[in-house]
Design a protein around this motif. Structure first.
Motif: not given
Length: 98
Positions: A33, A36-42, A64, A68
């Motif tokens: 979790e 994933q949250n860190t990866m999708h943080n702009p 992924e 990336s």
């Protein structure tokens, strides 16, 4: 773009002391979790993780992260240490050591 550090508290402590603001301590229950949250943080441009924690991720998520470019994931320490030079080359597009 900011640097984020994801890992167990022993790993992240030094980054906290160095002044990194985005530091996320993980447990076995929240590893996926938080990654994933860190990866999708702009706001995050680079994610630093311990290689042992990276190897505990599911194969699809690890793939992924390896593909990336933004954010770039840099794994340090542990078995099979990731090649920082290749990660920088992938994210910047040129080999800065030449």
């Amino acid at each position: 773009m900011e640097l984020a550090v994801v890992g167990q508290s022993e790993f992240t402590l030094g980054f906290r002391l160095a002044g990194v603001k985005k530091v996320y301590d993980i447990t076995d229950d929240n590893l996926i979790e938080i990654v994933q949250n860190t990866m999708h943080n702009p706001e995050v441009g680079i994610i630093v993780m311990h290689n042992d924690d990276l190897l505990r991720l599911p194969a699809q998520l690890m793939a992924e992260l390896n593909e990336s470019v933004e954010p770039t994931v840099v794994a340090i320490g542990g078995k099979g240490e990731s090649n920082l030079r290749e990660k920088i080359k992938q994210s910047v597009g040129v080999d800065l050591w030449k």
